[in-house]
Write a protein that holds these residues in place. Sequence first.
Motif, PDB file in Angstrom:
ATOM      1  N   HIS A 105     -28.470  -6.953  11.667  1.00 21.56           N
ATOM      2  CA  HIS A 105     -29.186  -5.815  11.075  1.00 21.56           C
ATOM      3  C   HIS A 105     -28.336  -4.548  11.017  1.00 21.56           C
ATOM      4  CE1 HIS A 105     -33.095  -7.768  10.654  1.00 21.56           C
ATOM      5  NE2 HIS A 105     -32.839  -8.364  11.814  1.00 21.56           N
ATOM      6  N   GLY A 106     -27.080  -4.633  11.418  1.00 20.36           N
ATOM      7  CA  GLY A 106     -26.169  -3.489  11.301  1.00 20.36           C
ATOM      8  C   GLY A 106     -26.374  -2.409  12.343  1.00 20.36           C
ATOM      9  N   LEU A 107     -26.985  -2.732  13.495  1.00 20.98           N
ATOM     10  CA  LEU A 107     -27.128  -1.748  14.580  1.00 20.98           C
ATOM     11  C   LEU A 107     -25.849  -1.724  15.403  1.00 20.98           C
ATOM     12  CD1 LEU A 107     -30.153  -2.381  13.821  1.00 20.98           C
ATOM     13  CD2 LEU A 107     -30.704  -1.922  16.200  1.00 20.98           C
ATOM     14  N   ARG A 108     -25.511  -0.571  15.976  1.00 20.10           N
ATOM     15  CA  ARG A 108     -24.267  -0.441  16.744  1.00 20.10           C
ATOM     16  C   ARG A 108     -24.505  -0.101  18.225  1.00 20.10           C
ATOM     17  NH1 ARG A 108     -19.720  -2.164  15.273  1.00 20.10           N
ATOM     18  NH2 ARG A 108     -18.883  -0.819  16.907  1.00 20.10           N
ATOM     19  N   THR A 157     -17.877  -7.424  25.455  1.00 18.75           N
ATOM     20  CA  THR A 157     -16.983  -8.050  24.473  1.00 18.75           C
ATOM     21  C   THR A 157     -17.640  -8.116  23.088  1.00 18.75           C
ATOM     22  OG1 THR A 157     -17.780 -10.244  25.114  1.00 18.75           O
ATOM     23  CG2 THR A 157     -15.776  -9.464  26.200  1.00 18.75           C
ATOM     24  N   SER A 158     -18.730  -7.373  22.915  1.00 18.16           N
ATOM     25  CA  SER A 158     -19.525  -7.486  21.677  1.00 18.16           C
ATOM     26  C   SER A 158     -18.886  -6.791  20.486  1.00 18.16           C
ATOM     27  CB  SER A 158     -20.924  -6.893  21.905  1.00 18.16           C
ATOM     28  OG  SER A 158     -20.825  -5.490  22.146  1.00 18.16           O
ATOM     29  N   GLY A 159     -18.001  -5.832  20.743  1.00 18.25           N
ATOM     30  CA  GLY A 159     -17.450  -5.042  19.640  1.00 18.25           C
ATOM     31  C   GLY A 159     -18.399  -3.959  19.164  1.00 18.25           C
ATOM     32  N   LEU A 160     -19.575  -3.853  19.802  1.00 22.96           N
ATOM     33  CA  LEU A 160     -20.539  -2.811  19.433  1.00 22.96           C
ATOM     34  C   LEU A 160     -20.287  -1.560  20.290  1.00 22.96           C
ATOM     35  CD1 LEU A 160     -23.742  -5.021  19.064  1.00 22.96           C
ATOM     36  CD2 LEU A 160     -22.143  -4.286  17.288  1.00 22.96           C
ATOM     37  N   ASP A 161     -21.105  -0.529  20.081  1.00 28.86           N
ATOM     38  CA  ASP A 161     -20.980   0.710  20.862  1.00 28.86           C
ATOM     39  C   ASP A 161     -21.866   0.580  22.101  1.00 28.86           C
ATOM     40  OD1 ASP A 161     -19.365   1.690  18.821  1.00 28.86           O
ATOM     41  OD2 ASP A 161     -21.072   2.552  17.744  1.00 28.86           O
ATOM     42  N   ASP A 201     -30.073  10.031  27.381  1.00 26.91           N
ATOM     43  CA  ASP A 201     -28.920  10.925  27.154  1.00 26.91           C
ATOM     44  C   ASP A 201     -27.726  10.123  26.614  1.00 26.91           C
ATOM     45  OD1 ASP A 201     -30.427  12.996  28.184  1.00 26.91           O
ATOM     46  OD2 ASP A 201     -29.406  13.027  30.136  1.00 26.91           O
ATOM     47  N   LEU A 202     -27.531   8.928  27.189  1.00 24.19           N
ATOM     48  CA  LEU A 202     -26.359   8.122  26.827  1.00 24.19           C
ATOM     49  C   LEU A 202     -26.366   7.670  25.367  1.00 24.19           C
ATOM     50  CD1 LEU A 202     -25.882   5.952  30.035  1.00 24.19           C
ATOM     51  CD2 LEU A 202     -24.191   7.506  29.037  1.00 24.19           C
ATOM     52  N   LEU A 203     -27.549   7.574  24.787  1.00 20.35           N
ATOM     53  CA  LEU A 203     -27.623   7.111  23.394  1.00 20.35           C
ATOM     54  C   LEU A 203     -26.716   7.925  22.480  1.00 20.35           C
ATOM     55  CD1 LEU A 203     -31.447   6.448  23.003  1.00 20.35           C
ATOM     56  CD2 LEU A 203     -29.604   4.738  22.938  1.00 20.35           C
ATOM     57  N   ASP A 204     -26.642   9.239  22.730  1.00 20.38           N
ATOM     58  CA  ASP A 204     -25.849  10.121  21.858  1.00 20.38           C
ATOM     59  C   ASP A 204     -24.489  10.468  22.446  1.00 20.38           C
ATOM     60  OD1 ASP A 204     -27.831  10.321  19.889  1.00 20.38           O
ATOM     61  OD2 ASP A 204     -28.921  11.765  21.127  1.00 20.38           O
ATOM     62  N   ARG A 205     -24.123   9.844  23.560  1.00 23.36           N
ATOM     63  CA  ARG A 205     -22.864  10.232  24.224  1.00 23.36           C
ATOM     64  C   ARG A 205     -21.736   9.269  23.860  1.00 23.36           C
ATOM     65  NH1 ARG A 205     -23.004  12.714  30.074  1.00 23.36           N
ATOM     66  NH2 ARG A 205     -20.802  12.657  29.542  1.00 23.36           N
ATOM     67  N   GLU A 206     -20.999   9.643  22.817  1.00 22.91           N
ATOM     68  CA  GLU A 206     -19.895   8.788  22.364  1.00 22.91           C
ATOM     69  C   GLU A 206     -18.803   8.673  23.423  1.00 22.91           C
ATOM     70  OE1 GLU A 206     -18.403   9.534  18.456  1.00 22.91           O
ATOM     71  OE2 GLU A 206     -20.394   9.964  17.661  1.00 22.91           O
ATOM     72  N   ASP A 207     -18.728   9.674  24.335  1.00 25.79           N
ATOM     73  CA  ASP A 207     -17.722   9.593  25.408  1.00 25.79           C
ATOM     74  C   ASP A 207     -18.012   8.438  26.366  1.00 25.79           C
ATOM     75  OD1 ASP A 207     -20.013  11.145  26.099  1.00 25.79           O
ATOM     76  OD2 ASP A 207     -18.970  11.952  27.845  1.00 25.79           O
ATOM     77  N   TRP A 208     -19.241   7.890  26.314  1.00 22.19           N
ATOM     78  CA  TRP A 208     -19.575   6.747  27.165  1.00 22.19           C
ATOM     79  C   TRP A 208     -19.587   5.427  26.402  1.00 22.19           C
ATOM     80  CZ3 TRP A 208     -19.163   6.045  32.132  1.00 22.19           C
ATOM     81  CH2 TRP A 208     -19.156   7.168  32.955  1.00 22.19           C
ATOM     82  N   GLU A 210     -18.321   1.979  25.201  1.00 22.45           N
ATOM     83  CA  GLU A 210     -17.407   0.967  25.750  1.00 22.45           C
ATOM     84  C   GLU A 210     -16.986   1.288  27.183  1.00 22.45           C
ATOM     85  OE1 GLU A 210     -14.323  -0.275  23.061  1.00 22.45           O
ATOM     86  OE2 GLU A 210     -15.555   0.250  21.324  1.00 22.45           O
ATOM     87  N   ARG A 211     -17.940   1.793  27.969  1.00 20.83           N
ATOM     88  CA  ARG A 211     -17.660   2.096  29.381  1.00 20.83           C
ATOM     89  C   ARG A 211     -18.835   1.650  30.253  1.00 20.83           C
ATOM     90  NH1 ARG A 211     -16.297   8.322  29.600  1.00 20.83           N
ATOM     91  NH2 ARG A 211     -15.765   7.905  31.771  1.00 20.83           N
TER      92      ARG A 211
END
Length: 235
Positions: A105-108, A157-161, A201-208, A210-211
């Motif tokens: 469905h193209g979700l990340r 290992t999903s390649g998603l965010d 909060d984490l939903l919008d935190r790109e700094d997190w 793949e961590r």
Amino acid sequence: MTDDTGSIRRILVLGANGPSGRRVVQRALDRGLGVVALTRHPEAFPIRHDRLEVVGGDATDPATMDAAVSKADAVVSTIGVAYTWSPVDVYSAAARHALATMRRHGLRRIVVVTSMGAPKKVEEGGRFRRVMGQVFRSTFTRTLYDDMLRMEDMVSTSGLDWTIVRPPGLADEDGRGYAIQESFLDSPAMARGDLAACLLDLLDREDWYERTAYVATPGMRLELIPTIRKEMLKR
Ligand SMILES: NC(=O)c1ccc[n+]([C@@H]2O[C@H](COP(=O)([O-])OP(=O)(O)OC[C@H]3O[C@@H](n4cnc5c(N)ncnc54)[C@H](OP(=O)(O)O)[C@@H]3O)[C@@H](O)[C@H]2O)c1
């Protein structure tokens, strides 16, 4: 389904009917988000709201997962089971279907909760913590934590965010502010209200992206024996 700025507008909460999941749902609604709440017991789900859709079904069923994921643009998982000696596969089965369906469905964005105790070797923290952690890890939390690690492996290992969140023991309290860091956090407890706030909060935190995050409510304590008893008996 994200808006023009790419912000997340509607989230799917797996494990929505658990004590943490309910707080995630309520706080997400309070923040103005739309929510899809997946539970096997929709009749027992206590929250009603015009931005909330409650989907009944099992997260290990691919068709149920497909229907739920298709209505959202990000996934938060607080799915969980009681401590058990029996094999556990709910974390990894739900994650497998969620990740496959998200790709379709193209979700990340996906944020999942596992546990501070999940790693196989408890090498950090004070001596008491390390000894107790190793005893639990090799006995009544073994099957559950092993499946959490299977989920962590799939997600990372999903390649998603993705972000993996490892809390300590959870307390049914609103919260007083949380700590989050990538290295082991030597705090024994977290308020479920703080966990819910942190996941949102984490939903919008790109700094997190793949961590893996250790989180806790600093200064909070839990009584060990009553907590273990509660976790073993909760279902
Ligand atoms: N409790 C702790 O001290 C602690 C400590 C560290 C980490 N954690 C983790 O933190 C998360 C939240 O824990 P919690 O204690 O608040 O919640 P929880 O009691 O583990 O409940 C999670 C919910 O998952 C749902 N669930 C289980 N199997 C399912 C399935 N096959 N399909 C759909 N839903 C399913 C159940 O809801 P329905 O029955 O309504 O479907 C349940 O209410 C969990 O991942 C847990 O492992 C907990």
